[in-house]
Design a protein around this motif. Structure first.
Motif, PDB file in Angstrom:
ATOM      1  N   MET A   1      -6.070   3.594 -11.326  1.00  0.00           N
ATOM      2  CA  MET A   1      -5.860   3.332  -9.575  1.00  0.00           C
ATOM      3  C   MET A   1      -5.553   1.375  -9.231  1.00  0.00           C
ATOM      4  O   MET A   1      -5.828   0.954  -9.752  1.00  0.00           O
ATOM      5  CB  MET A   1      -7.372   3.712  -8.838  1.00  0.00           C
ATOM      6  CG  MET A   1      -7.507   4.163  -7.695  1.00  0.00           C
ATOM      7  SD  MET A   1      -8.953   4.269  -6.877  1.00  0.00           S
ATOM      8  CE  MET A   1      -9.042   4.160  -5.000  1.00  0.00           C
ATOM      9  N   LEU A   2      -3.876   1.876  -8.107  1.00  0.00           N
ATOM     10  CA  LEU A   2      -3.719   0.846  -7.899  1.00  0.00           C
ATOM     11  C   LEU A   2      -4.877   0.588  -7.117  1.00  0.00           C
ATOM     12  O   LEU A   2      -5.655   0.782  -6.037  1.00  0.00           O
ATOM     13  CB  LEU A   2      -2.563   1.391  -7.140  1.00  0.00           C
ATOM     14  CG  LEU A   2      -1.049   1.829  -7.869  1.00  0.00           C
ATOM     15  CD1 LEU A   2      -0.265   2.179  -7.148  1.00  0.00           C
ATOM     16  CD2 LEU A   2      -1.530   0.567  -8.663  1.00  0.00           C
ATOM     17  N   LEU A   3      -5.104  -1.130  -6.887  1.00  0.00           N
ATOM     18  CA  LEU A   3      -5.289  -1.648  -5.754  1.00  0.00           C
ATOM     19  C   LEU A   3      -4.962  -1.654  -4.495  1.00  0.00           C
ATOM     20  O   LEU A   3      -3.614  -1.180  -4.220  1.00  0.00           O
ATOM     21  CB  LEU A   3      -5.461  -3.296  -6.328  1.00  0.00           C
ATOM     22  CG  LEU A   3      -5.932  -3.398  -7.674  1.00  0.00           C
ATOM     23  CD1 LEU A   3      -5.398  -4.498  -8.007  1.00  0.00           C
ATOM     24  CD2 LEU A   3      -7.610  -3.595  -7.833  1.00  0.00           C
ATOM     25  N   ALA A   4      -5.328  -1.540  -3.576  1.00  0.00           N
ATOM     26  CA  ALA A   4      -4.821  -1.521  -2.628  1.00  0.00           C
ATOM     27  C   ALA A   4      -3.389  -2.214  -1.645  1.00  0.00           C
ATOM     28  O   ALA A   4      -2.766  -1.916  -1.269  1.00  0.00           O
ATOM     29  CB  ALA A   4      -6.655  -2.179  -0.984  1.00  0.00           C
ATOM     30  N   THR A   5      -3.580  -4.445  -2.688  1.00  0.00           N
ATOM     31  CA  THR A   5      -2.526  -4.640  -2.306  1.00  0.00           C
ATOM     32  C   THR A   5      -1.649  -4.484  -2.914  1.00  0.00           C
ATOM     33  O   THR A   5      -0.342  -4.841  -2.623  1.00  0.00           O
ATOM     34  CB  THR A   5      -3.124  -6.336  -2.746  1.00  0.00           C
ATOM     35  OG1 THR A   5      -3.734  -6.061  -4.212  1.00  0.00           O
ATOM     36  CG2 THR A   5      -3.693  -6.710  -1.694  1.00  0.00           C
ATOM     37  N   GLU A   6      -1.930  -3.678  -4.128  1.00  0.00           N
ATOM     38  CA  GLU A   6      -0.554  -2.952  -5.143  1.00  0.00           C
ATOM     39  C   GLU A   6       0.126  -1.553  -4.454  1.00  0.00           C
ATOM     40  O   GLU A   6       0.914  -0.786  -4.570  1.00  0.00           O
ATOM     41  CB  GLU A   6      -0.759  -2.874  -5.932  1.00  0.00           C
ATOM     42  CG  GLU A   6      -1.615  -3.933  -6.852  1.00  0.00           C
ATOM     43  CD  GLU A   6      -0.552  -4.902  -7.000  1.00  0.00           C
ATOM     44  OE1 GLU A   6       0.524  -4.674  -6.775  1.00  0.00           O
ATOM     45  OE2 GLU A   6      -1.108  -6.500  -6.784  1.00  0.00           O
TER      46      GLU A   6
ATOM     47  N   PRO B   1       2.100   1.757  -2.626  1.00  0.00           N
ATOM     48  CA  PRO B   1       3.079   1.436  -1.493  1.00  0.00           C
ATOM     49  C   PRO B   1       2.635   1.273  -0.233  1.00  0.00           C
ATOM     50  O   PRO B   1       1.214   2.454   0.149  1.00  0.00           O
ATOM     51  CB  PRO B   1       4.214   2.725  -1.770  1.00  0.00           C
ATOM     52  CG  PRO B   1       3.136   3.041  -3.052  1.00  0.00           C
ATOM     53  CD  PRO B   1       1.390   2.675  -3.222  1.00  0.00           C
ATOM     54  N   SER B   2       3.570   1.006   1.068  1.00  0.00           N
ATOM     55  CA  SER B   2       3.392   1.150   2.869  1.00  0.00           C
ATOM     56  C   SER B   2       4.083   2.062   2.991  1.00  0.00           C
ATOM     57  O   SER B   2       4.904   2.458   2.340  1.00  0.00           O
ATOM     58  CB  SER B   2       3.804  -0.032   3.378  1.00  0.00           C
ATOM     59  OG  SER B   2       3.660  -0.400   4.619  1.00  0.00           O
TER      60      SER B   2
ATOM     61  N   LEU C   1      12.400   0.547   4.931  1.00  0.00           N
ATOM     62  CA  LEU C   1      13.243  -0.656   4.753  1.00  0.00           C
ATOM     63  C   LEU C   1      14.147  -1.299   5.046  1.00  0.00           C
ATOM     64  O   LEU C   1      14.587  -1.777   5.933  1.00  0.00           O
ATOM     65  CB  LEU C   1      11.970  -1.785   3.959  1.00  0.00           C
ATOM     66  CG  LEU C   1      11.492  -3.171   4.636  1.00  0.00           C
ATOM     67  CD1 LEU C   1      10.659  -3.047   5.778  1.00  0.00           C
ATOM     68  CD2 LEU C   1      11.064  -3.557   3.465  1.00  0.00           C
ATOM     69  N   ASP C   2      14.845  -1.000   3.474  1.00  0.00           N
ATOM     70  CA  ASP C   2      16.116  -1.107   2.958  1.00  0.00           C
ATOM     71  C   ASP C   2      17.334  -0.681   3.826  1.00  0.00           C
ATOM     72  O   ASP C   2      19.032  -1.033   3.896  1.00  0.00           O
ATOM     73  CB  ASP C   2      16.075  -1.342   1.799  1.00  0.00           C
ATOM     74  CG  ASP C   2      16.582  -0.113   1.380  1.00  0.00           C
ATOM     75  OD1 ASP C   2      16.163   1.397   1.839  1.00  0.00           O
ATOM     76  OD2 ASP C   2      16.922   0.817   0.507  1.00  0.00           O
TER      77      ASP C   2
ATOM     78  N   SER D   1       6.185  -3.595  -1.222  1.00  0.00           N
ATOM     79  CA  SER D   1       4.969  -2.985  -1.998  1.00  0.00           C
ATOM     80  C   SER D   1       4.396  -3.981  -3.212  1.00  0.00           C
ATOM     81  O   SER D   1       5.616  -3.899  -3.582  1.00  0.00           O
ATOM     82  CB  SER D   1       5.626  -1.505  -2.607  1.00  0.00           C
ATOM     83  OG  SER D   1       5.371  -0.755  -1.722  1.00  0.00           O
ATOM     84  N   GLY D   2       3.715  -4.550  -2.679  1.00  0.00           N
ATOM     85  CA  GLY D   2       2.883  -5.013  -3.933  1.00  0.00           C
ATOM     86  C   GLY D   2       3.297  -6.883  -3.885  1.00  0.00           C
ATOM     87  O   GLY D   2       2.591  -7.910  -4.653  1.00  0.00           O
ATOM     88  N   SER D   3       4.209  -7.490  -2.931  1.00  0.00           N
ATOM     89  CA  SER D   3       4.235  -8.425  -2.646  1.00  0.00           C
ATOM     90  C   SER D   3       3.388  -9.141  -2.046  1.00  0.00           C
ATOM     91  O   SER D   3       3.433  -9.405  -0.818  1.00  0.00           O
ATOM     92  CB  SER D   3       5.921  -8.508  -1.616  1.00  0.00           C
ATOM     93  OG  SER D   3       6.282 -10.004  -2.338  1.00  0.00           O
TER      94      SER D   3
END
Length: 298
Positions: free
Chosen positions: A1-6, A8-9, A15-16, A187-189
């Motif tokens: 399971m991905l951490l909240a900070t990792e 995708p928004s 965004l690009d 995402s993830g930064s």
């Protein structure tokens, strides 16, 4: 399971494709989440400050421990305490995974070295009187977890700051500070709003500690270290503000006080010589307010 900070928004999946003005707005707007996260963590930060002051008032040291962006933010907060509050350099330890070179060039693999954290803390003789501020956006960094566990075994106070509620660091630290910033717009930064929240929380925590240790009078920074022309002007201005003396009088007092603002203020307010003013301050436990009010240590 991905951490909240990792994760995708969901806010800006394209965004690009945004125009540059919209891109700037999206990146800037996302930073407001950092401030809200710190505000939500205010009770934990207050507890951390109070418990840290108990140790530091008895001679303990501030020890910052982190890796990558978090480690650099810890170093930055620590080194600024000397000029701002005259915090003794011998009572400050700033550790970043990978050593000093990691401040200027990424050493990402160093964060996985659990033994290095213990070795670094042993080299600086960490002990039960000290306060460890452990920083990890993910809350899973092996270097930081290992160092925090070692601090706990020694009886030092461990304060853990992480951007993932329920992370291993927050479960391990004696005082957990959860900065729930959620997914990053890139995402993830975690150098983005997670880093901003850590910077705000460190500013808040260390400043509160220094206020409680009598480094501030009212809201005046009266324990700064005068090391250049700018800070000399600032010291003069602070002395004038605290005493109402003419700039010429304040400058004379600062000269006699060897640029110690607290001493100069006591000299002018109580009409004392520099040695007598220092004695009054010492009797008051370094508290300028207590020295001026004759209340003794507070």
């Amino acid at each position: 399971m991905l951490l909240a900070t990792e994760q995708p928004s969901l806010l800006h999946p394209d965004l690009d494709l945004l125009s540059t003005p919209d891109l700037i707005a999206a990146l800037a707007d996302d930073q407001f989440s950092a401030l809200r996260a710190v505000q939500a963590a205010a009770p934990s930060l207050a507890l951390a400050a109070d418990l840290a002051v108990e140790r530091l008032a008895l001679g303990g040291r501030l020890v910052y421990l982190g890796a990558g962006t978090s480690g650099r933010l810890g170093v930055l907060d620590g080194v600024e305490l000397l000029p701002t509050f005259s915090w003794p350099p011998e009572r400050l330890v700033t550790l970043i995974a990978g050593g000093e070179r990691a401040m200027f060039r990424a050493a990402e693999g160093a964060e996985d070295d659990e033994a290095a954290a213990v070795s670094d803390l042993e080299r600086h003789n960490l002990n039960a009187a000290d306060v460890l501020i452990a920083l990890a956006a993910s809350g899973t960094t092996p270097y930081v977890l290992s160092g925090t566990a070692y601090a706990n075994r020694l009886g030092a106070l461990s304060i853990g700051i992480s951007n993932n509620p329920g992370s291993p660091l927050l479960r391990l630290a004696q005082v957990p500070v959860a900065l729930d910033t959620g997914p990053e717009v890139i995402s993830g930064s975690t150098r983005l709003k997670a880093g901003t929240a850590q910077k705000i929380s460190l500013n808040t925590l260390s400043s509160a500690i220094m206020v409680r240790l009598h480094k501030v009078y009212g809201n005046l920074m009266v324990d700064l270290q005068v090391t250049n022309i700018k800070l000399r002007r600032r010291a003069l201005s602070l002395t004038v503000l605290a005493t109402g003396a003419a700039p010429e009088q304040a400058e004379d007092a600062l000269n006699e006080a060897r640029d110690q603002v607290k001493t100069a203020i006591v000299m002018l307010r109580l009409n004392l010589s520099a040695p007598a003013a220092r004695a009054v301050l010492a009797e008051a436990g370094g508290s300028l307010r207590a020295a001026l009010e004759g209340a003794g240590p507070v």
